[in-house]
Design a protein around this motif. Structure first.
Motif, short mmCIF file in Angstrom:
data_model
loop_
_atom_site.label_atom_id
_atom_site.label_comp_id
_atom_site.label_asym_id
_atom_site.label_seq_id
_atom_site.Cartn_x
_atom_site.Cartn_y
_atom_site.Cartn_z
N UNK A 1 9.51 5.40 29.46
CA UNK A 1 9.87 6.75 29.01
C UNK A 1 11.01 7.32 29.86
N UNK A 2 10.95 7.12 31.16
CA UNK A 2 12.01 7.62 32.04
C UNK A 2 13.34 6.92 31.75
N UNK A 3 13.29 5.63 31.46
CA UNK A 3 14.52 4.90 31.14
C UNK A 3 15.14 5.42 29.85
N UNK A 4 14.30 5.74 28.88
CA UNK A 4 14.80 6.18 27.58
C UNK A 4 15.32 7.61 27.60
N UNK A 5 14.74 8.46 28.45
CA UNK A 5 15.11 9.87 28.47
C UNK A 5 16.06 10.23 29.59
N UNK A 6 16.17 9.37 30.60
CA UNK A 6 16.98 9.66 31.80
C UNK A 6 16.46 10.90 32.53
N UNK A 7 15.18 11.15 32.40
CA UNK A 7 14.56 12.29 33.06
C UNK A 7 13.28 11.83 33.76
N UNK A 8 12.80 12.61 34.74
CA UNK A 8 11.58 12.21 35.43
C UNK A 8 10.39 12.10 34.47
N UNK A 9 9.59 11.07 34.67
CA UNK A 9 8.33 10.90 33.96
C UNK A 9 7.20 11.00 34.97
N UNK A 10 6.06 11.53 34.53
CA UNK A 10 4.98 11.88 35.46
C UNK A 10 3.76 10.99 35.22
N UNK A 11 3.19 10.53 36.34
CA UNK A 11 2.07 9.59 36.30
C UNK A 11 0.95 10.12 37.17
N UNK A 12 -0.28 9.99 36.70
CA UNK A 12 -1.47 10.35 37.47
C UNK A 12 -2.27 9.09 37.75
N UNK A 13 -2.49 8.79 39.03
CA UNK A 13 -3.29 7.64 39.43
C UNK A 13 -4.49 8.12 40.24
N UNK A 14 -5.45 7.22 40.40
CA UNK A 14 -6.70 7.58 41.05
C UNK A 14 -6.83 6.94 42.42
N UNK A 15 -6.62 7.72 43.46
CA UNK A 15 -6.91 7.33 44.83
C UNK A 15 -6.27 5.99 45.17
N UNK A 16 -6.82 5.30 46.19
CA UNK A 16 -6.19 4.07 46.66
C UNK A 16 -6.34 2.93 45.65
N UNK A 17 -7.46 2.90 44.94
CA UNK A 17 -7.66 1.79 44.00
C UNK A 17 -6.72 1.89 42.81
N UNK A 18 -6.51 3.11 42.33
CA UNK A 18 -5.57 3.29 41.23
C UNK A 18 -4.14 3.04 41.65
N UNK A 19 -3.78 3.53 42.82
CA UNK A 19 -2.44 3.27 43.33
C UNK A 19 -2.22 1.78 43.53
N UNK A 20 -3.25 1.11 44.06
CA UNK A 20 -3.12 -0.33 44.26
C UNK A 20 -2.86 -1.06 42.95
#
Length: 581
Positions: free
Chosen positions: A71-90
């Motif tokens: 989405x960020x590549x197509x729009x050239x704008x920031x895209x937002x992501x929500x992850x869960x703690x260390x396991x989600x980030x991993x």
């Protein structure tokens, strides 16, 4: 009763959760890509009060990050992501690496249990910032309830300022639950379109104009700057071939005779074979050289002049010396360079450049007249290993022309995809970058969300698709009508090719490929997989299947998958891994 009233009043207070969502809304955010967790539940519960933001649910964090990347590549704008703690980030780290290598402006938010638990070393406790730092442009943690929006706006600014890239913000639960009275206003976007000094442009023009064999190496910084027209003008004035390095978008019309394709991705010797021919090289909007095994020396011809134009000063002269380095916007620099070339090129130099351009045009015309390595695709012509790809991709090209947006993770089949569906229009062709497998399906979903009225086709391999096959469920849930083609050759084909090179370099006789490269035992049944995740699908295993399958896929209003079974070319006489046998 008094304490209950006090509790209800507390719940009505504006918290960091609500303030954060208000800030995202002020940024014009339409989508939040993510996978939920307990420590983010207050933030996610508050989303009901901000209906302008839609939560795009991925069943695994790498899917969420890859969708946001597309989405960020197509729009050239920031895209937002929500992850869960260390396991989600991993789980999302691999795709974050891809975003960093590709300069995608992602803003990744991850929850934590809370500051109050820092000393406890409890379940899922981890230094999230240290985890994220190697794969992001900037990583931080909010520790003050009154600085949630201040930090978020700083993250957005850093992500969206060239050289763009992913950023990470850790959000403890008690910080978000605390009252928040911060003001909301959109993050200002910085104008970085700097231009070099006229004398520097003049020096660059002389460096290139005086060359007998000039060469241009370009990457996605050109597309980010919107400098395709200026790049083409410079190439034509010089009669210089243009090669891509870390080039995964349309930096120049792929059908232009001066565009020669991509330099090596795996081995530095492939790039050196091209670059060493030139006596002057201009690098624009990329780093050199993006191979897995890059050449450590000897890439440039002895005595060759090298210039580098980029907004990322870090990349200029990072690995090899340059004669001229300009930290400047590619679009403005190339425009000024084109103007300067018209003044510094002598009649003899112009004639030489025109002759180079004529020669390249004739060469390209001859190449087009010859049958491609993929075969003619006509029934009964060539063998099955070459005819099938040509027929399938040719039939697809007839149906979509250059209107479709292609997201290519076909890898070993990518040359054929690019030949049949070349990237000609900016924003209509994207390739995987950074080496993270599994980008094709979720990347196409992110692009489709950015361009709901366009036909979006995502190519992936059988191996790559299985990293993120859950993304099909997201496509069905949110009715994201991208089309997917799984290039199914029954194995990790790229590893087959690479180990052949490994054996050759070390003088090892060819022998059966490692069993770990094989995906055909048991066979992967992508039609059944897709349908189980809510996406209709068909299997193409013969040339007669191609037309009906493509018509069915392209006429479907929602997502659709084609399991394209490819005959496995006999790289090794003992290996026959055709899927389904």
């Amino acid at each position: 009763m008094q304490s209950q009233t006090k509790g209800r009043n507390t719940l009505k207070q504006r918290t960091g959760c609500t303030a954060l969502l208000e800030q995202l809304a002020a940024e014009g955010t339409r989508y939040l890509f993510g996978n939920p967790g307990t420590v983010e539940e207050g933030f996610l519960d508050a989303m009901r009060d901000v209906p302008s933001i839609q939560y795009i649910l991925g069943l695994q964090e790498s899917v969420a990050v890859a969708m946001a990347d597309g989405h960020a590549r197509a729009t050239r704008r920031p895209a937002f992501v929500q992850l869960h703690s260390c396991v989600g980030l991993g789980n999302g780290i691999g795709m974050l690496y891809q975003a960093k290598r590709g300069n995608s402006p992602l803003v990744v938010l991850a929850g934590e249990a809370g500051l109050a638990y820092d000393a406890m070393d409890a379940q899922m406790a981890c230094d999230l910032v240290s985890m994220a730092r190697p794969v992001t442009k900037w990583a931080t943690r909010v520790v003050d309830p009154g600085s949630v929006l201040r930090v978020l706006r700083r993250a957005i600014k850093i992500a969206s300022t060239p050289p763009m890239g992913p950023v990470f913000v850790a959000l403890p639960m008690d910080v978000l639950d605390a009252p928040n009275d911060e003001s909301v206003f959109p993050t200002p976007r910085l104008d970085t379109r700097s231009a070099p000094e006229p004398e520097a442009v003049k020096a660059l023009a002389h460096l290139l104009a005086e060359a007998e064999q000039p060469l241009l190496i370009v990457g996605d910084g050109v597309a980010a700057s919107g400098a395709q027209e200026e790049l083409t003008r410079v190439a034509e004035l010089l009669g210089a071939e243009v090669w891509g390095a870390n080039s995964s978008e349309v930096n120049m019309d792929a059908a232009h005779p001066l565009f020669r394709g991509l330099l090596g991705h795996m081995f530095g010797k492939d790039s050196a074979a091209v670059v060493s021919r030139a006596d002057a090289v201009l690098i624009a909007g990329t780093y050199v050289f993006p191979e897995v095994f890059p050449a450590l020396s000897g890439v440039f011809r002895p005595g060759a002049k090298v210039a580098h134009v980029d907004l990322d000063a870090y990349e200029i002269a990072k690995n090899f010396p340059v004669d001229l380095g300009l930290v400047a916007d590619p679009k403005r620099t190339l425009a000024a360079l084109a103007e300067a070339l018209t003044w510094v090129m002598t009649p003899a130099r112009r004639e030489a450049a025109e002759e180079r351009l004529r020669s390249v045009r004739e060469q390209r015309e001859q190449e087009r007249a010859r049958p491609s390595s993929a075969g003619t695709g006509s029934a009964g012509s060539g063998d099955a290993h070459t005819a099938m790809p040509s027929r399938f991709l040719g039939e697809l090209a007839k149906r979509v022309g250059d209107e479709a947006i292609v997201f290519d993770e076909a890898l070993t089949l990518s040359p054929e995809v690019a030949r049949a569906l070349p990237g000609r229009r900016p924003g209509h062709f994207f390739q995987t970058r950074g080496g993270s497998l599994g980008v094709g399906i979720p990347g196409a979903l992110g692009v489709k969300l950015a361009h709901p009225d366009k036909t979006v086709i995502g190519f992936t391999g059988d191996g790559g698709s299985m990293y993120t096959i859950q993304a099909l469920w997201t496509a069905a849930r949110h009715d994201i009508g991208a089309k997917f083609v799984v290039c199914n050759n029954g194995g990790y084909r790229l590893l087959d090719l690479n180990i052949l090179e490994y054996w050759k370099e070390r003088g090892i006789p060819e022998h059966p490929f490692p069993g770990s490269f094989d995906l055909a035992r048991p066979a992967l049944h992508f039609v059944e997989l897709a349908r189980s995740l809510g996406v209709p699908a068909v299997r193409v295993s013969t040339e007669q299947d191609i037309g009906p399958a493509l018509d069915l896929a392209l006429s479907a209003s929602g997502p659709f998958l084609i399991d394209w079974v490819l005959p496995h070319a006999p790289l090794d006489p003992t290996a026959d891994r055709r899927c389904g046998q």
